[in-house]
Design a protein around this motif. Structure first.
Motif, PDB file in Angstrom:
ATOM      1  N   MET A 140       0.797  -1.209  -0.136  1.00  0.00           N
ATOM      2  CA  MET A 140       0.074   0.020  -0.096  1.00  0.00           C
ATOM      3  C   MET A 140       0.738   1.312   0.111  1.00  0.00           C
ATOM      4  N   GLY A 141       1.901   1.225   0.668  1.00  0.00           N
ATOM      5  CA  GLY A 141       2.905   2.192   0.694  1.00  0.00           C
ATOM      6  C   GLY A 141       3.433   2.499  -0.756  1.00  0.00           C
ATOM      7  N   LEU A 142       3.947   1.618  -1.272  1.00  0.00           N
ATOM      8  CA  LEU A 142       4.369   1.531  -2.662  1.00  0.00           C
ATOM      9  C   LEU A 142       3.317   2.170  -3.488  1.00  0.00           C
ATOM     10  N   TYR A 143       1.999   1.624  -3.426  1.00  0.00           N
ATOM     11  CA  TYR A 143       1.121   2.177  -4.438  1.00  0.00           C
ATOM     12  C   TYR A 143       0.759   3.712  -4.176  1.00  0.00           C
ATOM     13  N   LYS A 144       0.890   4.049  -3.091  1.00  0.00           N
ATOM     14  CA  LYS A 144       0.679   5.384  -2.654  1.00  0.00           C
ATOM     15  C   LYS A 144       1.732   6.280  -3.293  1.00  0.00           C
ATOM     16  N   THR A 145       3.001   5.821  -3.457  1.00  0.00           N
ATOM     17  CA  THR A 145       4.208   6.717  -3.880  1.00  0.00           C
ATOM     18  C   THR A 145       3.823   6.498  -5.616  1.00  0.00           C
ATOM     19  N   LEU A 146       3.558   5.312  -5.883  1.00  0.00           N
ATOM     20  CA  LEU A 146       3.330   5.427  -7.391  1.00  0.00           C
ATOM     21  C   LEU A 146       2.291   5.932  -7.934  1.00  0.00           C
ATOM     22  N   TYR A 147       1.030   5.936  -7.355  1.00  0.00           N
ATOM     23  CA  TYR A 147      -0.004   6.722  -8.045  1.00  0.00           C
ATOM     24  C   TYR A 147      -0.513   7.662  -7.139  1.00  0.00           C
ATOM     25  N   GLY A 148      -0.265   7.914  -5.859  1.00  0.00           N
ATOM     26  CA  GLY A 148      -0.988   9.143  -4.905  1.00  0.00           C
ATOM     27  C   GLY A 148      -2.206   9.032  -5.146  1.00  0.00           C
ATOM     28  N   LYS A 149      -3.086   9.945  -5.524  1.00  0.00           N
ATOM     29  CA  LYS A 149      -4.673   9.876  -5.405  1.00  0.00           C
ATOM     30  C   LYS A 149      -5.254   9.583  -6.789  1.00  0.00           C
ATOM     31  N   ASN A 150      -4.456   9.490  -7.836  1.00  0.00           N
ATOM     32  CA  ASN A 150      -4.635   9.610  -9.351  1.00  0.00           C
ATOM     33  C   ASN A 150      -4.649   8.244  -9.953  1.00  0.00           C
ATOM     34  N   ALA A 151      -4.907   7.077  -9.358  1.00  0.00           N
ATOM     35  CA  ALA A 151      -4.809   5.662  -9.957  1.00  0.00           C
ATOM     36  C   ALA A 151      -6.074   5.891 -10.791  1.00  0.00           C
ATOM     37  N   GLN A 152      -6.119   5.181 -12.019  1.00  0.00           N
ATOM     38  CA  GLN A 152      -7.004   4.999 -12.930  1.00  0.00           C
ATOM     39  C   GLN A 152      -7.141   3.510 -13.770  1.00  0.00           C
ATOM     40  N   GLY A 153      -8.145   3.017 -13.626  1.00  0.00           N
ATOM     41  CA  GLY A 153      -8.558   1.747 -14.390  1.00  0.00           C
ATOM     42  C   GLY A 153      -8.155   0.675 -13.663  1.00  0.00           C
ATOM     43  N   PRO A 154      -7.075  -0.280 -14.340  1.00  0.00           N
ATOM     44  CA  PRO A 154      -6.692  -1.563 -13.536  1.00  0.00           C
ATOM     45  C   PRO A 154      -5.919  -1.238 -12.493  1.00  0.00           C
ATOM     46  N   ASP A 155      -5.341   0.148 -11.998  1.00  0.00           N
ATOM     47  CA  ASP A 155      -4.350   0.341 -11.026  1.00  0.00           C
ATOM     48  C   ASP A 155      -5.593   0.397  -9.928  1.00  0.00           C
ATOM     49  N   ARG A 156      -6.732   1.056 -10.167  1.00  0.00           N
ATOM     50  CA  ARG A 156      -7.621   1.177  -8.886  1.00  0.00           C
ATOM     51  C   ARG A 156      -8.162  -0.124  -8.530  1.00  0.00           C
ATOM     52  N   VAL A 157      -8.247  -1.217  -9.471  1.00  0.00           N
ATOM     53  CA  VAL A 157      -8.859  -2.419  -9.102  1.00  0.00           C
ATOM     54  C   VAL A 157      -7.529  -2.983  -8.377  1.00  0.00           C
ATOM     55  N   ASN A 158      -6.423  -2.954  -8.637  1.00  0.00           N
ATOM     56  CA  ASN A 158      -5.222  -3.529  -7.951  1.00  0.00           C
ATOM     57  C   ASN A 158      -5.188  -3.105  -6.558  1.00  0.00           C
ATOM     58  N   ILE A 159      -5.325  -1.804  -6.392  1.00  0.00           N
ATOM     59  CA  ILE A 159      -5.225  -1.151  -5.080  1.00  0.00           C
ATOM     60  C   ILE A 159      -6.425  -1.797  -4.251  1.00  0.00           C
ATOM     61  N   SER A 160      -7.713  -1.699  -4.739  1.00  0.00           N
ATOM     62  CA  SER A 160      -8.711  -2.164  -4.129  1.00  0.00           C
ATOM     63  C   SER A 160      -8.668  -3.757  -3.551  1.00  0.00           C
ATOM     64  N   ARG A 161      -7.896  -4.530  -4.553  1.00  0.00           N
ATOM     65  CA  ARG A 161      -7.724  -5.934  -4.211  1.00  0.00           C
ATOM     66  C   ARG A 161      -6.848  -5.958  -3.004  1.00  0.00           C
ATOM     67  N   VAL A 162      -5.628  -5.315  -3.244  1.00  0.00           N
ATOM     68  CA  VAL A 162      -4.731  -5.096  -1.880  1.00  0.00           C
ATOM     69  C   VAL A 162      -5.286  -4.733  -0.756  1.00  0.00           C
ATOM     70  N   ILE A 163      -6.168  -3.839  -0.627  1.00  0.00           N
ATOM     71  CA  ILE A 163      -6.926  -3.301   0.573  1.00  0.00           C
ATOM     72  C   ILE A 163      -7.933  -4.171   0.974  1.00  0.00           C
ATOM     73  N   SER A 164      -8.501  -4.977   0.301  1.00  0.00           N
ATOM     74  CA  SER A 164      -9.368  -6.049   0.650  1.00  0.00           C
ATOM     75  C   SER A 164      -8.751  -7.242   1.091  1.00  0.00           C
ATOM     76  N   GLU A 165      -7.500  -7.525   0.652  1.00  0.00           N
ATOM     77  CA  GLU A 165      -6.564  -8.641   1.207  1.00  0.00           C
ATOM     78  C   GLU A 165      -6.104  -8.264   2.530  1.00  0.00           C
ATOM     79  N   LEU A 166      -5.750  -7.014   2.524  1.00  0.00           N
ATOM     80  CA  LEU A 166      -5.258  -6.599   4.046  1.00  0.00           C
ATOM     81  C   LEU A 166      -6.371  -6.515   4.941  1.00  0.00           C
ATOM     82  N   ALA A 167      -7.699  -6.306   4.755  1.00  0.00           N
ATOM     83  CA  ALA A 167      -8.773  -6.407   5.515  1.00  0.00           C
ATOM     84  C   ALA A 167      -8.908  -8.151   6.072  1.00  0.00           C
ATOM     85  N   ASP A 168      -8.985  -8.970   5.014  1.00  0.00           N
ATOM     86  CA  ASP A 168      -9.106 -10.261   5.162  1.00  0.00           C
ATOM     87  C   ASP A 168      -7.982 -10.881   6.163  1.00  0.00           C
TER      88      ASP A 168
END
Length: 265
Positions: A140-168
């Motif tokens: 999540m820290g790496l994604y924050k550095t890579l995309y900031g608040k401007n992730a689009q398309g597939p990148d948003r899906v990847n971020i969502s998946r990682v957040i969900s896995e963290l919750a799991d």
């Protein structure tokens, strides 16, 4: 008597001497310039060769790391013992630089975290769940550095998946450590994952998040605010059923339908 004429014989000799000195000076400068020019060519050539070799070595390292990740992904999908995919993901990470290869590093680390999460869910092992949490937090820290608040398309899906896995991963820890704080954090993260995810891009991911969210609200209802959390569980499950159909997702449909029934009861 006429005065004797001064001799002019020495002048040509002096002129000749000056010309010789000038020629030697010019020759020396030319020689120095030639030597310096040759040295510069040698330095530039050596530097170019070094950079080319370094570039080739880096490309080979990235090729091997990608190969390790692909092998690990294939082994993970096959199921069975997770020791081998874990080994390949770790091998990929050992080849990469977190700063220079941030994108592929995050890919390898999230794959490794998923292996840990899978092992934790099978055995309710706190150690593996914590390793998954640590790895996913790093991703999540790496994604924050890579995309900031401007992730689009597939990148948003990847971020969502990682957040969900963290919750799991935290959900597994809720069965081992303090139940309420961990469940509340799981719910917070799954709601965040829903905001980040795009239903059109990956509807199954959104449905899975909703299904897990319903389960977490059900578990939390056993500890506090029963009626309120049961209603939230019911809302999440009913939203999940918009995506899961008996024909295409029989297992998920059965799980969510059963959860809806429990919430009503």
């Amino acid at each position: 008597m006429p005065s004797p004429k001064k001799s002019t014989k020495k002048k040509p000799k002096l002129h000749h001497h000056i010309v010789k000195v000038v020629k030697k000076t010019i020759d020396a400068k030319t020689l120095v310039a030639t030597i310096l020019g040759g040295l510069m060519v040698l330095i530039v050539s050596s530097a170019t060769n070094y950079l080319l070799e370094e570039q080739r070595a880096r490309q080979e390292t990235l090729r091997l790391a990608n190969q390790d990740i692909q092998t690990a992904d294939s082994l993970f999908k096959e199921g069975g013992d997770l020791a081998e995919p874990i080994r390949y993901y770790k091998e990929a990470l050992s080849r990469l630089s977190k700063k220079k290869d941030m994108q592929i590093y995050a890919e390898a680390e999230s794959g490794l975290a998923l292996c840990y999460l899978n092992k934790a869910q099978k055995g309710k092992a706190g150690e593996y769940a914590q390793q998954a949490v640590d790895a996913l937090t790093d991703v999540m820290g790496l994604y924050k550095t890579l995309y900031g608040k401007n992730a689009q398309g597939p990148d948003r899906v990847n971020i969502s998946r990682v957040i969900s896995e963290l919750a799991d991963s935290l959900s597994v820890l809720s069965d081992i450590k303090e139940k309420v704080p961990y469940l509340e954090r799981c719910i917070e993260l799954h709601n965040l994952a829903l905001k980040v995810s795009s239903e059109k891009k990956d509807p199954e991911l959104s449905a899975t998040i909703l299904m897990n969210l319903g389960k977490e609200y059900m578990n939390l209802a056993e500890e506090k605010d029963g009626a309120e959390n049961l209603q939230k569980a019911l809302d999440a499950d009913q939203q999940a059923l918009r995506f899961f159909t008996p024909a295409e997702h029989p297992k998920e449909f059965a799980v969510v339908s059963n959860s809806v029934g429990e919430a009503f009861i």
